[in-house]
Design a protein around this motif. Structure first.
Motif, PDB file in Angstrom:
ATOM      1  N   ILE A  97       0.836  -1.199   0.000  1.00  0.00           N
ATOM      2  CA  ILE A  97       0.000   0.000   0.000  1.00  0.00           C
ATOM      3  C   ILE A  97       0.875   1.256   0.000  1.00  0.00           C
ATOM      4  CG2 ILE A  97      -1.721   1.327   1.306  1.00  0.00           C
ATOM      5  CD1 ILE A  97      -2.887  -1.405   2.228  1.00  0.00           C
ATOM      6  N   ALA A  98       1.991   1.220   0.751  1.00  0.00           N
ATOM      7  CA  ALA A  98       2.916   2.365   0.779  1.00  0.00           C
ATOM      8  C   ALA A  98       3.536   2.601  -0.600  1.00  0.00           C
ATOM      9  CB  ALA A  98       4.004   2.135   1.826  1.00  0.00           C
ATOM     10  N   LEU A  99       3.849   1.514  -1.305  1.00  0.00           N
ATOM     11  CA  LEU A  99       4.386   1.633  -2.663  1.00  0.00           C
ATOM     12  C   LEU A  99       3.350   2.274  -3.587  1.00  0.00           C
ATOM     13  CD1 LEU A  99       6.652   0.973  -4.704  1.00  0.00           C
ATOM     14  CD2 LEU A  99       5.591  -1.257  -5.020  1.00  0.00           C
ATOM     15  N   GLN A 100       2.097   1.891  -3.423  1.00  0.00           N
ATOM     16  CA  GLN A 100       0.988   2.476  -4.188  1.00  0.00           C
ATOM     17  C   GLN A 100       0.922   3.983  -3.939  1.00  0.00           C
ATOM     18  OE1 GLN A 100      -1.466   0.718  -6.057  1.00  0.00           O
ATOM     19  NE2 GLN A 100      -2.629   2.547  -6.555  1.00  0.00           N
ATOM     20  N   TYR A 108      -6.325  11.431  -0.420  1.00  0.00           N
ATOM     21  CA  TYR A 108      -7.237  10.992   0.637  1.00  0.00           C
ATOM     22  C   TYR A 108      -7.288   9.471   0.680  1.00  0.00           C
ATOM     23  CZ  TYR A 108      -8.674  15.835   0.122  1.00  0.00           C
ATOM     24  OH  TYR A 108      -8.670  17.203   0.043  1.00  0.00           O
ATOM     25  N   ILE A 109      -7.814   8.940   1.792  1.00  0.00           N
ATOM     26  CA  ILE A 109      -7.968   7.486   1.924  1.00  0.00           C
ATOM     27  C   ILE A 109      -9.135   7.016   1.070  1.00  0.00           C
ATOM     28  CG2 ILE A 109      -8.511   5.579   3.498  1.00  0.00           C
ATOM     29  CD1 ILE A 109      -6.989   7.222   5.684  1.00  0.00           C
ATOM     30  N   SER A 110     -10.284   7.671   1.223  1.00  0.00           N
ATOM     31  CA  SER A 110     -11.481   7.265   0.483  1.00  0.00           C
ATOM     32  C   SER A 110     -12.340   8.486   0.193  1.00  0.00           C
ATOM     33  CB  SER A 110     -12.292   6.253   1.299  1.00  0.00           C
ATOM     34  OG  SER A 110     -12.822   6.892   2.443  1.00  0.00           O
ATOM     35  N   GLY A 146     -20.264   9.586 -13.228  1.00  0.00           N
ATOM     36  CA  GLY A 146     -19.110   8.907 -13.817  1.00  0.00           C
ATOM     37  C   GLY A 146     -17.850   9.755 -13.750  1.00  0.00           C
ATOM     38  N   LYS A 147     -18.010  11.064 -13.985  1.00  0.00           N
ATOM     39  CA  LYS A 147     -16.876  12.000 -13.909  1.00  0.00           C
ATOM     40  C   LYS A 147     -16.324  12.066 -12.482  1.00  0.00           C
ATOM     41  CE  LYS A 147     -16.806  13.915 -18.119  1.00  0.00           C
ATOM     42  NZ  LYS A 147     -15.622  13.872 -18.979  1.00  0.00           N
ATOM     43  N   LEU A 148     -17.254  12.120 -11.504  1.00  0.00           N
ATOM     44  CA  LEU A 148     -16.823  12.173 -10.100  1.00  0.00           C
ATOM     45  C   LEU A 148     -16.149  10.870  -9.689  1.00  0.00           C
ATOM     46  CD1 LEU A 148     -19.757  14.104  -8.406  1.00  0.00           C
ATOM     47  CD2 LEU A 148     -17.443  14.929  -8.821  1.00  0.00           C
ATOM     48  N   LYS A 149     -16.664   9.737 -10.179  1.00  0.00           N
ATOM     49  CA  LYS A 149     -16.063   8.432  -9.874  1.00  0.00           C
ATOM     50  C   LYS A 149     -14.609   8.405 -10.367  1.00  0.00           C
ATOM     51  CE  LYS A 149     -16.979   3.469 -10.383  1.00  0.00           C
ATOM     52  NZ  LYS A 149     -15.977   2.853 -11.233  1.00  0.00           N
ATOM     53  N   LYS A 150     -14.397   8.907 -11.572  1.00  0.00           N
ATOM     54  CA  LYS A 150     -13.048   8.961 -12.144  1.00  0.00           C
ATOM     55  C   LYS A 150     -12.142   9.849 -11.284  1.00  0.00           C
ATOM     56  CE  LYS A 150     -11.056   9.222 -16.789  1.00  0.00           C
ATOM     57  NZ  LYS A 150     -10.332   7.985 -16.613  1.00  0.00           N
ATOM     58  N   TYR A 151     -12.701  10.949 -10.805  1.00  0.00           N
ATOM     59  CA  TYR A 151     -11.964  11.880  -9.935  1.00  0.00           C
ATOM     60  C   TYR A 151     -11.551  11.172  -8.633  1.00  0.00           C
ATOM     61  CZ  TYR A 151     -11.351  15.986  -6.865  1.00  0.00           C
ATOM     62  OH  TYR A 151     -10.872  16.917  -5.974  1.00  0.00           O
ATOM     63  N   TYR A 152     -12.490  10.399  -8.034  1.00  0.00           N
ATOM     64  CA  TYR A 152     -12.186   9.666  -6.800  1.00  0.00           C
ATOM     65  C   TYR A 152     -11.082   8.634  -7.041  1.00  0.00           C
ATOM     66  CZ  TYR A 152     -16.721  11.555  -5.277  1.00  0.00           C
ATOM     67  OH  TYR A 152     -17.767  12.387  -4.974  1.00  0.00           O
ATOM     68  N   GLU A 153     -11.107   7.991  -8.220  1.00  0.00           N
ATOM     69  CA  GLU A 153     -10.086   6.986  -8.557  1.00  0.00           C
ATOM     70  C   GLU A 153      -8.697   7.609  -8.640  1.00  0.00           C
ATOM     71  OE1 GLU A 153     -11.476   5.127 -12.144  1.00  0.00           O
ATOM     72  OE2 GLU A 153     -13.089   4.063 -11.084  1.00  0.00           O
ATOM     73  N   GLU A 154      -8.648   8.895  -8.964  1.00  0.00           N
ATOM     74  CA  GLU A 154      -7.356   9.583  -9.055  1.00  0.00           C
ATOM     75  C   GLU A 154      -6.833   9.996  -7.683  1.00  0.00           C
ATOM     76  OE1 GLU A 154      -7.718  12.891 -11.742  1.00  0.00           O
ATOM     77  OE2 GLU A 154      -8.391  11.582 -13.375  1.00  0.00           O
ATOM     78  N   ILE A 155      -7.717  10.502  -6.826  1.00  0.00           N
ATOM     79  CA  ILE A 155      -7.226  11.120  -5.582  1.00  0.00           C
ATOM     80  C   ILE A 155      -7.437  10.285  -4.314  1.00  0.00           C
ATOM     81  CG2 ILE A 155      -7.486  13.456  -6.540  1.00  0.00           C
ATOM     82  CD1 ILE A 155      -9.918  13.761  -4.609  1.00  0.00           C
ATOM     83  N   CYS A 156      -8.219   9.206  -4.386  1.00  0.00           N
ATOM     84  CA  CYS A 156      -8.501   8.396  -3.189  1.00  0.00           C
ATOM     85  C   CYS A 156      -7.770   7.056  -3.258  1.00  0.00           C
ATOM     86  CB  CYS A 156      -9.997   8.143  -3.037  1.00  0.00           C
ATOM     87  SG  CYS A 156     -10.953   9.644  -2.822  1.00  0.00           S
ATOM     88  N   LEU A 157      -6.963   6.787  -2.266  1.00  0.00           N
ATOM     89  CA  LEU A 157      -6.168   5.564  -2.209  1.00  0.00           C
ATOM     90  C   LEU A 157      -6.994   4.308  -2.447  1.00  0.00           C
ATOM     91  CD1 LEU A 157      -3.517   4.018  -1.501  1.00  0.00           C
ATOM     92  CD2 LEU A 157      -4.224   4.156   0.900  1.00  0.00           C
ATOM     93  N   LEU A 158      -8.095   4.132  -1.698  1.00  0.00           N
ATOM     94  CA  LEU A 158      -8.869   2.892  -1.790  1.00  0.00           C
ATOM     95  C   LEU A 158      -9.569   2.720  -3.132  1.00  0.00           C
ATOM     96  CD1 LEU A 158     -10.404   2.594   1.792  1.00  0.00           C
ATOM     97  CD2 LEU A 158      -8.291   1.624   0.918  1.00  0.00           C
ATOM     98  N   ILE A 185      -9.240  -4.840   8.722  1.00  0.00           N
ATOM     99  CA  ILE A 185      -7.997  -4.106   8.473  1.00  0.00           C
ATOM    100  C   ILE A 185      -8.383  -2.794   7.817  1.00  0.00           C
ATOM    101  CG2 ILE A 185      -5.804  -4.082   7.197  1.00  0.00           C
ATOM    102  CD1 ILE A 185      -5.870  -7.175   7.355  1.00  0.00           C
ATOM    103  N   THR A 186      -7.833  -1.689   8.326  1.00  0.00           N
ATOM    104  CA  THR A 186      -8.146  -0.376   7.768  1.00  0.00           C
ATOM    105  C   THR A 186      -6.870   0.448   7.611  1.00  0.00           C
ATOM    106  OG1 THR A 186      -8.534   0.535   9.985  1.00  0.00           O
ATOM    107  CG2 THR A 186     -10.464  -0.268   8.790  1.00  0.00           C
ATOM    108  N   VAL A 187      -6.916   1.401   6.691  1.00  0.00           N
ATOM    109  CA  VAL A 187      -5.832   2.375   6.565  1.00  0.00           C
ATOM    110  C   VAL A 187      -6.182   3.513   7.506  1.00  0.00           C
ATOM    111  CG1 VAL A 187      -4.662   3.999   5.028  1.00  0.00           C
ATOM    112  CG2 VAL A 187      -5.318   1.733   4.175  1.00  0.00           C
ATOM    113  N   GLY A 188      -5.333   3.743   8.505  1.00  0.00           N
ATOM    114  CA  GLY A 188      -5.584   4.811   9.473  1.00  0.00           C
ATOM    115  C   GLY A 188      -5.302   6.181   8.879  1.00  0.00           C
TER     116      GLY A 188
END
Length: 198
Positions: A97-100, A108-110, A146-158, A185-188
């Motif tokens: 996850i750190a490499l990611q 952001y996390i999510s 769909g545009k917002l989903k793509k945005y979340y995929e760029e900036i949110c780790l999960l 298991i969660t990312v703090g």
């Protein structure tokens, strides 16, 4: 159907599931190992969903320094027990996850951790761009999620696709780990550092 101990052993090595679970999976799937792997994964992921709400008071801080030492990540990865926290596979998950984070620079996390104003701002930007393209209001309403989903995929780790396997998201990797370890298991939190900023 009676299944051999060799098949059970093979399935255990491939999935990390318990012996009785492997035996049952093989019996249910006529001794077919591939079908049994799928069966166990589906069962495990169903169990993972049930564990999602459980408290994660243990864990580890994972430090990762990339390549020439110009980029690094500190990641807090949480779990339920110190038994799992001290497991090598848990630490390996943290490094992955750190490499990611190092490679993809999420902010952001999510989706839930993005400030509301930022989502509204991005939504307004996307609406303006769509209007500029000549889209009608009803079309914009259909396209915007769909545009917002793509945005979340760029900036949110999960939400990001795994850099090693883009058929999975980081959240998929987390769910697989929950199924494997048998606890939530969660990312703090995380911090990404880069020489010269960013």
């Amino acid at each position: 159907m009676a299944v051999s101990s060799e098949l059970i052993k093979d399935l255990r090595e491939r999935t990390g599931a318990g012996m009785m679970d492997c035996k049952k999976a093989l019996e249910e799937n006529g001794g077919d190992v591939e079908k049994s792997v799928t069966y166990l994964r589906e069962k495990g992921l169903a169990k993972a969903a049930k564990r999602a709400g459980r408290e994660t008071g243990e864990g580890k801080v994972i430090a990762y320094i990339h390549g020439t030492g110009k980029t690094g990540v500190l990641l807090e990865l949480n779990c339920e027990t110190d038994f799992v926290a001290n497991n090598e596979a848990f630490e390996a998950l943290g490094k992955e996850i750190a490499l990611q984070i190092t490679a993809m620079s999420p902010l952001y996390i999510s989706e839930e951790s993005i400030p509301k104003e930022e989502i509204e701002n991005e939504s307004n930007i996307q609406k303006a761009l769509l209007e500029k393209e000549g889209k009608k209001p009803d079309q914009i309403e259909k396209i915007l999620p769909g545009k917002l989903k793509k945005y979340y995929e760029e900036i949110c780790l999960l939400h990001q696709k795994s850099i090693r396997d883009n058929s999975k998201t980081v959240n998929d990797l987390l769910q697989e780990a929950i199924a494997k370890f048998g606890e939530n298991i969660t990312v703090g939190r995380f911090s990404r550092f880069q020489v010269g900023g960013q």
